[in-house]
Motif scaffolding. Sequence first.
Motif, PDB file in Angstrom:
ATOM      1  N   ARG A 161     -21.156  15.522  -1.653  1.00 36.74           N
ATOM      2  CA  ARG A 161     -20.021  14.919  -2.376  1.00 36.74           C
ATOM      3  C   ARG A 161     -20.323  14.858  -3.882  1.00 36.74           C
ATOM      4  O   ARG A 161     -19.445  15.115  -4.708  1.00 36.74           O
ATOM      5  CB  ARG A 161     -19.732  13.538  -1.810  1.00 36.74           C
ATOM      6  CG  ARG A 161     -18.454  12.930  -2.339  1.00 36.74           C
ATOM      7  CD  ARG A 161     -18.091  11.683  -1.519  1.00 36.74           C
ATOM      8  NE  ARG A 161     -17.021  10.955  -2.151  1.00 36.74           N
ATOM      9  CZ  ARG A 161     -15.743  11.064  -1.829  1.00 36.74           C
ATOM     10  NH1 ARG A 161     -15.375  11.897  -0.872  1.00 36.74           N
ATOM     11  NH2 ARG A 161     -14.818  10.360  -2.458  1.00 36.74           N
ATOM     12  N   ASP A 202     -18.611  16.673  -7.357  1.00 37.85           N
ATOM     13  CA  ASP A 202     -18.259  16.013  -8.618  1.00 37.85           C
ATOM     14  C   ASP A 202     -18.838  16.752  -9.822  1.00 37.85           C
ATOM     15  O   ASP A 202     -18.668  16.318 -10.960  1.00 37.85           O
ATOM     16  CB  ASP A 202     -18.779  14.572  -8.635  1.00 37.85           C
ATOM     17  CG  ASP A 202     -17.967  13.635  -7.761  1.00 37.85           C
ATOM     18  OD1 ASP A 202     -16.864  14.013  -7.325  1.00 37.85           O
ATOM     19  OD2 ASP A 202     -18.447  12.502  -7.519  1.00 37.85           O
ATOM     20  N   TRP A 255     -25.186   0.055  -0.996  1.00 39.50           N
ATOM     21  CA  TRP A 255     -24.341  -0.039   0.179  1.00 39.50           C
ATOM     22  C   TRP A 255     -25.174   0.051   1.436  1.00 39.50           C
ATOM     23  O   TRP A 255     -26.193   0.725   1.479  1.00 39.50           O
ATOM     24  CB  TRP A 255     -23.274   1.061   0.174  1.00 39.50           C
ATOM     25  CG  TRP A 255     -22.145   0.701   1.069  1.00 39.50           C
ATOM     26  CD1 TRP A 255     -21.876   1.226   2.302  1.00 39.50           C
ATOM     27  CD2 TRP A 255     -21.164  -0.308   0.838  1.00 39.50           C
ATOM     28  NE1 TRP A 255     -20.782   0.607   2.835  1.00 39.50           N
ATOM     29  CE2 TRP A 255     -20.319  -0.340   1.950  1.00 39.50           C
ATOM     30  CE3 TRP A 255     -20.915  -1.188  -0.216  1.00 39.50           C
ATOM     31  CZ2 TRP A 255     -19.244  -1.207   2.056  1.00 39.50           C
ATOM     32  CZ3 TRP A 255     -19.846  -2.038  -0.117  1.00 39.50           C
ATOM     33  CH2 TRP A 255     -19.023  -2.057   1.005  1.00 39.50           C
ATOM     34  N   ARG A 286     -14.610   4.706   3.424  1.00 36.69           N
ATOM     35  CA  ARG A 286     -13.876   4.385   2.201  1.00 36.69           C
ATOM     36  C   ARG A 286     -14.732   3.570   1.225  1.00 36.69           C
ATOM     37  O   ARG A 286     -14.887   3.975   0.073  1.00 36.69           O
ATOM     38  CB  ARG A 286     -12.570   3.646   2.529  1.00 36.69           C
ATOM     39  CG  ARG A 286     -11.699   3.376   1.297  1.00 36.69           C
ATOM     40  CD  ARG A 286     -10.553   2.419   1.577  1.00 36.69           C
ATOM     41  NE  ARG A 286     -10.931   1.174   2.210  1.00 36.69           N
ATOM     42  CZ  ARG A 286     -11.563   0.158   1.603  1.00 36.69           C
ATOM     43  NH1 ARG A 286     -11.891   0.255   0.346  1.00 36.69           N
ATOM     44  NH2 ARG A 286     -11.857  -0.940   2.258  1.00 36.69           N
ATOM     45  N   PRO A 287     -15.334   2.455   1.651  1.00 38.26           N
ATOM     46  CA  PRO A 287     -16.112   1.687   0.674  1.00 38.26           C
ATOM     47  C   PRO A 287     -17.369   2.417   0.194  1.00 38.26           C
ATOM     48  O   PRO A 287     -17.740   2.315  -0.972  1.00 38.26           O
ATOM     49  CB  PRO A 287     -16.448   0.390   1.402  1.00 38.26           C
ATOM     50  CG  PRO A 287     -16.226   0.649   2.838  1.00 38.26           C
ATOM     51  CD  PRO A 287     -15.228   1.757   2.937  1.00 38.26           C
ATOM     52  N   HIS A 304     -17.732   5.695  -0.150  1.00 37.20           N
ATOM     53  CA  HIS A 304     -17.296   6.711  -1.115  1.00 37.20           C
ATOM     54  C   HIS A 304     -16.881   6.073  -2.438  1.00 37.20           C
ATOM     55  O   HIS A 304     -17.116   6.657  -3.503  1.00 37.20           O
ATOM     56  CB  HIS A 304     -16.186   7.576  -0.529  1.00 37.20           C
ATOM     57  CG  HIS A 304     -16.690   8.558   0.483  1.00 37.20           C
ATOM     58  ND1 HIS A 304     -15.852   9.346   1.227  1.00 37.20           N
ATOM     59  CD2 HIS A 304     -17.946   8.881   0.882  1.00 37.20           C
ATOM     60  CE1 HIS A 304     -16.576  10.126   2.038  1.00 37.20           C
ATOM     61  NE2 HIS A 304     -17.840   9.848   1.841  1.00 37.20           N
ATOM     62  N   GLU A 305     -16.315   4.874  -2.401  1.00 32.48           N
ATOM     63  CA  GLU A 305     -15.993   4.169  -3.652  1.00 32.48           C
ATOM     64  C   GLU A 305     -17.259   3.831  -4.431  1.00 32.48           C
ATOM     65  O   GLU A 305     -17.317   4.013  -5.649  1.00 32.48           O
ATOM     66  CB  GLU A 305     -15.194   2.897  -3.361  1.00 32.48           C
ATOM     67  CG  GLU A 305     -13.767   3.149  -2.942  1.00 32.48           C
ATOM     68  CD  GLU A 305     -13.023   1.884  -2.550  1.00 32.48           C
ATOM     69  OE1 GLU A 305     -13.590   0.768  -2.653  1.00 32.48           O
ATOM     70  OE2 GLU A 305     -11.850   2.014  -2.126  1.00 32.48           O
ATOM     71  N   VAL A 306     -18.285   3.353  -3.726  1.00 32.69           N
ATOM     72  CA  VAL A 306     -19.564   3.047  -4.372  1.00 32.69           C
ATOM     73  C   VAL A 306     -20.177   4.329  -4.934  1.00 32.69           C
ATOM     74  O   VAL A 306     -20.682   4.363  -6.061  1.00 32.69           O
ATOM     75  CB  VAL A 306     -20.517   2.342  -3.379  1.00 32.69           C
ATOM     76  CG1 VAL A 306     -21.934   2.288  -3.910  1.00 32.69           C
ATOM     77  CG2 VAL A 306     -20.009   0.935  -3.063  1.00 32.69           C
ATOM     78  N   ASP A 359     -18.630   7.099  -5.800  1.00 33.64           N
ATOM     79  CA  ASP A 359     -17.836   7.553  -6.945  1.00 33.64           C
ATOM     80  C   ASP A 359     -18.180   6.753  -8.203  1.00 33.64           C
ATOM     81  O   ASP A 359     -18.229   7.311  -9.303  1.00 33.64           O
ATOM     82  CB  ASP A 359     -16.345   7.467  -6.636  1.00 33.64           C
ATOM     83  CG  ASP A 359     -15.904   8.462  -5.561  1.00 33.64           C
ATOM     84  OD1 ASP A 359     -16.676   9.388  -5.233  1.00 33.64           O
ATOM     85  OD2 ASP A 359     -14.784   8.283  -5.033  1.00 33.64           O
ATOM     86  N   GLY A 360     -18.418   5.444  -8.052  1.00 29.52           N
ATOM     87  CA  GLY A 360     -18.843   4.621  -9.183  1.00 29.52           C
ATOM     88  C   GLY A 360     -20.201   5.058  -9.722  1.00 29.52           C
ATOM     89  O   GLY A 360     -20.421   5.121 -10.933  1.00 29.52           O
TER      90      GLY A 360
END
Length: 183
Positions: free
Chosen positions: A27, A31, A138, A160-161, A163-165, A167-168
């Motif tokens: 992932r 990016d 996480w 979801r959470p 991937h949010e972490v 991405d941050g």
Amino acid sequence: MSSILVLSGSPSPTSRTAALAEHLADRLRGDGHAVRTVRVRDLPAEALLSADVGDPRIAEVVAALADADGVLVASPVYKAAYSGVLKALLDLLPQFALAGKVVLPVLTGGSPAHVLAVDYALRPVLSALGAHHVVQGWFVLDKHITTEGDTLALAPESQRPLHEVLDGFSAAVSHRRTLITTP
């Protein structure tokens, strides 16, 4: 292009943690980061246990760490902490090996009782190694990770959470890289 080193700290040859680390590395590549994964279990055991920083494979990891803008550290939880094989590697790193780095801790385990291992076991060691910024880590329950061959699936309540972490973390690494390359 930002560079990220993924340290996979599972001692098991077939590991959901290692599969998750590879998933996250893929992932991050998506990016636009240059990502290298090191499975700590594949490093020479004698060099790890004797803290032989002169061993060529250990020296290569230390050099890759020095060159990285960001570090993702993944480990299963054993006895309320990260794995011993990961601890062996972290113990032989130079005192400020993570200075100037953005770091993401990710732990996996069989029980929600181990969720605090991220902040009480791993984060202090990463900070002691001089990490510039340890982003929110996480914890993923083992039962939320399934693998079939090279395919990994995460349960929606973890995907979801996480991937949010991630991405941050990706954004923080990119921002750090921009700051050091902009005159």
